[in-house]
Enzyme design. Structure first.
Site, short mmCIF file in Angstrom:
data_model
loop_
_atom_site.label_atom_id
_atom_site.label_comp_id
_atom_site.label_asym_id
_atom_site.label_seq_id
_atom_site.Cartn_x
_atom_site.Cartn_y
_atom_site.Cartn_z
N THR A 88 46.50 50.50 10.19
CA THR A 88 46.53 51.72 10.25
C THR A 88 48.14 52.52 10.44
OG1 THR A 88 46.70 52.19 12.75
CG2 THR A 88 44.87 51.87 11.93
N GLN B 277 39.78 41.65 6.64
CA GLN B 277 40.49 42.50 7.51
C GLN B 277 39.79 42.52 8.64
OE1 GLN B 277 39.73 44.67 3.00
NE2 GLN B 277 39.64 46.59 4.45
N ARG C 164 35.72 41.31 6.72
CA ARG C 164 36.07 42.16 7.89
C ARG C 164 35.93 40.85 8.54
NH1 ARG C 164 37.55 46.34 8.17
NH2 ARG C 164 35.81 47.64 7.40
N HIS D 118 46.09 43.74 8.68
CA HIS D 118 45.06 42.95 7.58
C HIS D 118 45.75 42.21 6.78
CE1 HIS D 118 42.35 45.94 7.80
NE2 HIS D 118 42.52 46.71 6.06
N ARG E 32 41.91 60.15 -4.88
CA ARG E 32 43.02 58.71 -4.76
C ARG E 32 42.45 58.82 -6.72
NH1 ARG E 32 41.47 54.69 -0.10
NH2 ARG E 32 43.05 55.51 1.18
N SER F 299 40.00 47.60 12.92
CA SER F 299 40.48 49.00 12.90
C SER F 299 40.17 50.26 12.19
CB SER F 299 42.30 48.95 14.06
OG SER F 299 42.74 48.41 13.03
N CYS G 158 44.87 50.85 3.21
CA CYS G 158 45.39 49.92 3.48
C CYS G 158 45.33 48.99 2.98
CB CYS G 158 45.52 49.67 5.15
SG CYS G 158 43.00 50.05 5.43
N VAL H 282 43.06 57.55 12.95
CA VAL H 282 44.32 57.58 11.86
C VAL H 282 45.04 58.91 12.86
CG1 VAL H 282 45.43 57.77 9.38
CG2 VAL H 282 43.81 56.03 9.53
N THR I 240 41.94 63.72 15.50
CA THR I 240 41.08 63.04 17.01
C THR I 240 40.55 61.45 16.45
OG1 THR I 240 38.39 64.39 16.01
CG2 THR I 240 40.54 64.57 18.17
C1 11C Z 1 38.48 48.85 5.72
N1 11C Z 1 40.86 49.43 4.30
O1 11C Z 1 40.39 48.42 6.38
C2 11C Z 1 39.88 49.62 4.69
C3 11C Z 1 40.08 51.58 5.77
O2 11C Z 1 39.96 53.95 1.40
O3 11C Z 1 41.35 54.70 3.39
C4 11C Z 1 40.66 52.46 5.28
C5 11C Z 1 39.89 53.22 4.11
C6 11C Z 1 40.16 53.25 2.80
O4 11C Z 1 37.67 49.26 6.68
#
Ligand code: 11C
Length: 344
Positions: free
Chosen positions: A323, A176, A235, A242, A111, A179, A150, A14, A11
């Protein structure tokens, strides 16, 4: 016959993109959806506050959402795409792998684990072989593969294209989209007339994930690339896409013209979701821009531009749809790579 797949965290922002990309898909058929306890038992139409830019596929809309628990997911699912919040992913993804499921995950947990392949197929498909190490060490019947953050995906393919010149140092500053912060970020747009520096733990992710992606796997152990990477993450009030400013110093001379040629020539793959061309380089110095260029290659390509020499090395800008290429599309591509390599 299509591979039966499920979406964990169906939901969220992503999760919804995953459903958009997977229905229809020539190899995959969505047969299970999970979300938090309060959505369990509802149809997906009831549970999802659907926001992506196409209608909910009818067959998915009527599927019943289950709790995110291996006991709730049918055993004949061959592949799970995970877009769980990282704390939930850390708690439950190992349970799914132990129960025999193969998981292609976008979540940020694990990761950097030594035996977890962090993969961008065009850059390091060979790291998938790390799954043999994972199987030996963890005894899982299933498997866990991750795609990076991302903002990491946005610049690493451009670096991979230049790697033969010897990467010495990389500085990257990101702009960034909201979203990336999930649907709360999009709906509030509370940063209009503002920008937020130093967001979350993004800087560390760019610095560490990029070195893992550009590292070498010798069949037993993965060595991270020793290039120095320094990131500053910000941001801005853009909805999707991005944009990143990159400075790269290389051991060998590399002119902007040659770098542009290398980026454009960097090969894409022939997986179902691969773009025809991975990196598109613009001549116009004020491109790429998120609103104009984020959907190149159906959102799966990287755009670059503004290449120039500076006292701090080669400088350029790059952009990806965060995304799609940066999250859901990255997980789908890894799923296609798993299928291609006989893991499903
Ligand atoms: C953002 N890149 O724009 C992040 C969202 O580690 O997958 C994705 C966070 C991640 O805030």
């Amino acid at each position: 016959m299509a591979v039966r797949v499920g979406v964990l965290g169906a939901t969220g922002a992503v999760g919804q993109r995953l459903i958009q990309l997977l229905d229809p898909h020539p190899s995959f058929e969505i047969a299970a959806l999970t979300a938090s306890e309060d959505s369990a038992g509802k149809t997906y139409r009831q549970a999802a506050k659907w926001r992506v830019d196409s209608p909910i596929p009818d067959d998915v809309a009527e599927l019943t959402v289950s709790a995110t628990d291996p006991d709730e997911v049918p055993e004949d699912i061959d592949l799970l795409f995970s877009s769980l919040p990282s704390s939930v992913g850390a708690a439950v993804e190992p349970d799914f792998c132990e129960a025999g499921y193969v998981v292609s995950s976008n979540s940020s947990n694990a990761r950097m684990a030594d035996d977890v392949p962090l993969v961008v197929p065009e850059v390091n498909a060979d790291h998938l072989d790390l799954l043999e190490v994972q199987r030996d060490e963890r005894g899982w019947d299933g498997a866990l593969v991750k795609n990076p953050n991302c903002s990491t995906i946005t610049f690493v393919p451009t670096l991979a294209a230049l790697a033969e010149y010897g990467l010495e140092s990389v500085h990257v500053a990101t702009l960034q989209a909201v979203s990336g912060a999930g649907y709360d970020g999009v709906s509030s747009m509370e940063i209009i007339d503002n920008a937020i520096p130093h967001i979350g733990s993004e800087e560390d992710k760019l610095e560490t994930e990029s070195r893992k992606l550009l590292g070498d796997f010798d069949g037993a152990e993965l060595t991270h690339n020793d290039v120095e990477v320094s990131a500053s993450c910000n941001r801005i009030p853009t909805i999707d896409g991005h944009l990143e400013n990159v400075w790269v110093e290389t051991e060998e001379d590399l002119s902007p013209t040659k770098a542009a040629e290398e980026m454009e020539a960097y090969p894409s793959l022939d997986l179902r979701s691969s773009p025809d061309q991975l990196v598109h380089v613009f001549d116009a110095p004020d491109r790429p821009q998120p609103r104009m260029d984020r959907t190149i290659g159906d959102g799966m390509a990287i755009a670059a531009g503004g290449l120039q020499e500076t006292p701090f090395g080669l400088q350029y800008n790059c952009l990806a749809h965060n995304t799609i290429r940066g999250a859901a599309g990255a997980s789908v591509l890894n799923g296609e790579l798993l299928l291609e390599n006989g893991y499903l």
